[in-house]
Design an enzyme around this catalytic site. Sequence first.
Site, PDB file in Angstrom:
ATOM      1  N   THR A   1      29.507  32.018  45.229  1.00 56.31           N
ATOM      2  CA  THR A   1      30.840  31.607  44.798  1.00 56.31           C
ATOM      3  C   THR A   1      31.815  31.524  45.962  1.00 56.31           C
ATOM      4  O   THR A   1      31.579  32.055  47.045  1.00 56.31           O
ATOM      5  CB  THR A   1      31.403  32.594  43.759  1.00 56.31           C
ATOM      6  N   ASP A   2      32.946  30.887  45.689  1.00 60.62           N
ATOM      7  CA  ASP A   2      34.032  30.861  46.662  1.00 60.62           C
ATOM      8  C   ASP A   2      34.983  32.025  46.365  1.00 60.62           C
ATOM      9  O   ASP A   2      34.689  32.867  45.512  1.00 60.62           O
ATOM     10  CB  ASP A   2      34.750  29.502  46.623  1.00 60.62           C
ATOM     11  N   GLN A   3      36.119  32.062  47.027  1.00 67.02           N
ATOM     12  CA  GLN A   3      37.043  33.195  46.859  1.00 67.02           C
ATOM     13  C   GLN A   3      37.667  33.248  45.464  1.00 67.02           C
ATOM     14  O   GLN A   3      38.199  34.277  45.067  1.00 67.02           O
ATOM     15  CB  GLN A   3      38.139  33.145  47.917  1.00 67.02           C
ATOM     16  N   MET A   4      37.584  32.160  44.724  1.00 75.80           N
ATOM     17  CA  MET A   4      38.117  32.146  43.360  1.00 75.80           C
ATOM     18  C   MET A   4      37.043  32.515  42.334  1.00 75.80           C
ATOM     19  O   MET A   4      37.287  32.489  41.139  1.00 75.80           O
ATOM     20  CB  MET A   4      38.698  30.764  43.040  1.00 75.80           C
TER      21      MET A   4
ATOM     22  N   VAL B   1      34.288  30.818  41.772  1.00 81.34           N
ATOM     23  CA  VAL B   1      33.661  29.605  41.243  1.00 81.34           C
ATOM     24  C   VAL B   1      32.455  29.258  42.108  1.00 81.34           C
ATOM     25  O   VAL B   1      32.524  29.327  43.337  1.00 81.34           O
ATOM     26  CB  VAL B   1      34.673  28.430  41.226  1.00 81.34           C
TER      27      VAL B   1
END
Length: 103
Positions: free
Chosen positions: A15-18, A20
């Site tokens: 995932t990314d920092q959000m 997602v």
Amino acid sequence: MTKGEIKLRVRYEETDQMGVVYYANYFVWFEVGRTEFFRKLSMPYSEFEKNSLFLPVTKAYCEYKSPARYDDEITVITRIEELQEVRLTFQYNIFRSRELLAI
């Protein structure tokens, strides 16, 4: 067998920092689905390669419907869409519960 199915849990690293899932990870999950599809047929990739049969990917496509997120349990469904003499075409669907995330 007309389809293979495997459940996976989205890992933090995917995932990314959000939270997602990074888009390219869907292609990794397609490969996991394809590997399990053949394993359930008692034909793991290692057996293909021992017999000098290889399955290179020549085209890849993904349509994203809804994002997967960290810690989601997803299901990858793999089907053979088309079977020709020297070519297999697979279809993949990724779900979270009953929600279609990607095809």
